[in-house]
Design a protein around this motif. Structure first.
Motif, PDB file in Angstrom:
ATOM      1  N   THR A  13       0.813  -1.228   0.000  1.00  0.00           N
ATOM      2  CA  THR A  13       0.000   0.000   0.000  1.00  0.00           C
ATOM      3  C   THR A  13       0.841   1.270   0.000  1.00  0.00           C
ATOM      4  O   THR A  13       0.290   2.368  -0.025  1.00  0.00           O
ATOM      5  CB  THR A  13      -0.937   0.026   1.225  1.00  0.00           C
ATOM      6  OG1 THR A  13      -0.150  -0.067   2.415  1.00  0.00           O
ATOM      7  CG2 THR A  13      -1.921  -1.131   1.173  1.00  0.00           C
ATOM      8  N   SER A  14       2.157   1.146   0.015  1.00  0.00           N
ATOM      9  CA  SER A  14       3.022   2.326   0.042  1.00  0.00           C
ATOM     10  C   SER A  14       3.263   2.856  -1.362  1.00  0.00           C
ATOM     11  O   SER A  14       3.256   2.106  -2.345  1.00  0.00           O
ATOM     12  CB  SER A  14       4.358   1.979   0.697  1.00  0.00           C
ATOM     13  OG  SER A  14       4.997   0.925   0.003  1.00  0.00           O
ATOM     14  N   GLU A  15       3.489   4.159  -1.449  1.00  0.00           N
ATOM     15  CA  GLU A  15       3.838   4.777  -2.717  1.00  0.00           C
ATOM     16  C   GLU A  15       5.243   4.349  -3.099  1.00  0.00           C
ATOM     17  O   GLU A  15       6.083   4.076  -2.245  1.00  0.00           O
ATOM     18  CB  GLU A  15       3.760   6.296  -2.584  1.00  0.00           C
ATOM     19  CG  GLU A  15       3.884   7.049  -3.895  1.00  0.00           C
ATOM     20  CD  GLU A  15       3.606   8.531  -3.749  1.00  0.00           C
ATOM     21  OE1 GLU A  15       3.671   9.241  -4.759  1.00  0.00           O
ATOM     22  OE2 GLU A  15       3.323   8.964  -2.610  1.00  0.00           O
ATOM     23  N   GLY A  33       3.653   1.992  -8.296  1.00  0.00           N
ATOM     24  CA  GLY A  33       3.629   2.900  -7.164  1.00  0.00           C
ATOM     25  C   GLY A  33       2.949   4.223  -7.421  1.00  0.00           C
ATOM     26  O   GLY A  33       2.940   5.107  -6.551  1.00  0.00           O
ATOM     27  N   LEU A  34       2.360   4.379  -8.606  1.00  0.00           N
ATOM     28  CA  LEU A  34       1.631   5.605  -8.936  1.00  0.00           C
ATOM     29  C   LEU A  34       0.234   5.507  -8.325  1.00  0.00           C
ATOM     30  O   LEU A  34      -0.728   5.112  -8.970  1.00  0.00           O
ATOM     31  CB  LEU A  34       1.556   5.773 -10.455  1.00  0.00           C
ATOM     32  CG  LEU A  34       0.937   7.061 -10.993  1.00  0.00           C
ATOM     33  CD1 LEU A  34       1.742   8.283 -10.548  1.00  0.00           C
ATOM     34  CD2 LEU A  34       0.852   6.998 -12.522  1.00  0.00           C
ATOM     35  N   LEU A  35       0.142   5.866  -7.049  1.00  0.00           N
ATOM     36  CA  LEU A  35      -1.119   5.694  -6.324  1.00  0.00           C
ATOM     37  C   LEU A  35      -2.190   6.651  -6.855  1.00  0.00           C
ATOM     38  O   LEU A  35      -1.891   7.753  -7.290  1.00  0.00           O
ATOM     39  CB  LEU A  35      -0.884   5.930  -4.831  1.00  0.00           C
ATOM     40  CG  LEU A  35       0.141   5.016  -4.153  1.00  0.00           C
ATOM     41  CD1 LEU A  35       0.194   5.290  -2.659  1.00  0.00           C
ATOM     42  CD2 LEU A  35      -0.149   3.551  -4.426  1.00  0.00           C
ATOM     43  N   ASN A  68      -3.204   2.645  -6.739  1.00  0.00           N
ATOM     44  CA  ASN A  68      -3.204   1.417  -7.521  1.00  0.00           C
ATOM     45  C   ASN A  68      -4.361   0.546  -7.019  1.00  0.00           C
ATOM     46  O   ASN A  68      -5.182   1.004  -6.230  1.00  0.00           O
ATOM     47  CB  ASN A  68      -1.849   0.701  -7.489  1.00  0.00           C
ATOM     48  CG  ASN A  68      -1.379   0.363  -6.085  1.00  0.00           C
ATOM     49  OD1 ASN A  68      -2.176   0.216  -5.152  1.00  0.00           O
ATOM     50  ND2 ASN A  68      -0.071   0.222  -5.919  1.00  0.00           N
ATOM     51  N   PRO A  88      -1.161   1.651 -12.243  1.00  0.00           N
ATOM     52  CA  PRO A  88      -2.132   2.379 -11.433  1.00  0.00           C
ATOM     53  C   PRO A  88      -3.577   2.001 -11.759  1.00  0.00           C
ATOM     54  O   PRO A  88      -3.834   1.305 -12.743  1.00  0.00           O
ATOM     55  CB  PRO A  88      -1.867   3.835 -11.836  1.00  0.00           C
ATOM     56  CG  PRO A  88      -1.444   3.736 -13.273  1.00  0.00           C
ATOM     57  CD  PRO A  88      -0.627   2.474 -13.361  1.00  0.00           C
ATOM     58  N   LYS A 104      -3.449  11.607 -12.426  1.00  0.00           N
ATOM     59  CA  LYS A 104      -2.132  11.886 -13.004  1.00  0.00           C
ATOM     60  C   LYS A 104      -2.099  11.716 -14.524  1.00  0.00           C
ATOM     61  O   LYS A 104      -1.078  12.020 -15.149  1.00  0.00           O
ATOM     62  CB  LYS A 104      -1.086  10.965 -12.369  1.00  0.00           C
ATOM     63  CG  LYS A 104      -0.902  11.157 -10.870  1.00  0.00           C
ATOM     64  CD  LYS A 104      -0.254  12.494 -10.551  1.00  0.00           C
ATOM     65  CE  LYS A 104      -0.023  12.670  -9.063  1.00  0.00           C
ATOM     66  NZ  LYS A 104       0.948  11.711  -8.505  1.00  0.00           N
TER      67      LYS A 104
END
Length: 259
Positions: free
Chosen positions: A114-116, A122-124, A126, A159, A170
């Motif tokens: 769950t971390s960026e 890692g393009l939250l 996701n 993502p 984004k």
């Protein structure tokens, strides 16, 4: 010299042969789950499945060896089963381990992340694609982690393409980051899923709009780009490339032999 009737029949046969020759390879039949979609100047192949269909995820075989290829995938099917379609289903490390959550036959084999982080994964936000007996779900990863649904199969990737009807914030309409891309989207009621792959390089914005605006997906998840592959036996299609990590596919009963 040809009679008038002979000329008519000759022309009729020529037209018939031309129609057969010009029939596009992607033309869908009643038994083909995949078909071509043209959207905003780009071509896509879209494969469809319903909740309750025999959708599965594969990674390793029972001995722990990577499946990875269409040929080895066929070997995982029963003698009374055939493959409807298959495609890569989430990002993976160089050794083909899934980057994030992976659940197969109800067993979690890789934990959720769950971390960026770097890269598209890692393009939250996701997300997670979850296959349950009566529902197909694409859910943002942190929401999934806060209240995990029961999934027979699940794969995390990123993502998110579409989030509750809205494109990922984004994504830029004029982005020049173009790749062959594939992903999955689901209907609002969770009863239908679309698995799409672009036939030409596209950016994220166009790919996300395919799911939302053309297919009607309320939520959609990116699987990958560059290495995206589709297996569609009805069209004798098995895209070449490096061995895959997680694979999603539709399994069907083998048709009875013709009498």
């Amino acid at each position: 010299m040809m009679t008038m009737m002979t000329k008519i029949w000759t022309n009729f046969l020529i037209l018939g042969l031309l129609a057969l020759v010009s029939r596009p390879l992607w033309a869908q039949t009643a038994d083909d789950p995949c078909h071509r979609v043209d959207f905003d100047g780009a071509a896509f192949t879209v494969c469809e499945a319903d909740a309750g269909d025999d959708l599965r995820l594969w990674w390793n075989d029972p001995s722990g060896q990577l499946i990875g290829t269409p040929e080895r995938l066929e070997g995982q099917l029963g003698s009374d089963e055939v493959l409807g379609f298959a495609m890569n289903a989430g990002m993976y490390h160089s050794d083909r381990r899934p980057v994030g959550l992976y659940v197969e036959k109800g067993q979690q084999e890789r934990p959720i992340v769950t971390s960026e982080g770097p890269g598209n994964f890692g393009l939250l936000p996701n997300g997670v694609f979850c296959i349950a007996p009566d529902r197909l779900t694409v859910m943002e990863s942190r929401s999934f982690n806060a209240d995990p649904p029961t999934c027979t199969y699940a794969t995390q990737s990123g993502p998110m393409l579409v989030i509750d009807g809205t494109l990922h914030p984004k994504f830029l309409p004029d982005s020049d980051s173009l790749n062959i891309r594939n992903g999955v989207g689901v209907s609002a009621d969770g009863k239908h899923a679309w698995f799409a792959i672009s036939e030409t390089p596209v950016n994220f914005h166009l790919f996300a709009r395919l799911f939302r605006d053309e297919l009607g997906a309320r939520n959609a998840l990116y699987f990958d780009g560059k290495i995206s592959r589709l297996v569609d036996p009805s069209e004798n299609r098995a895209d070449f490339g490096l061995p895959m990590g997680p694979i999603v596919g539709l399994v069907r009963p083998k048709p009875a032999p013709a009498e």
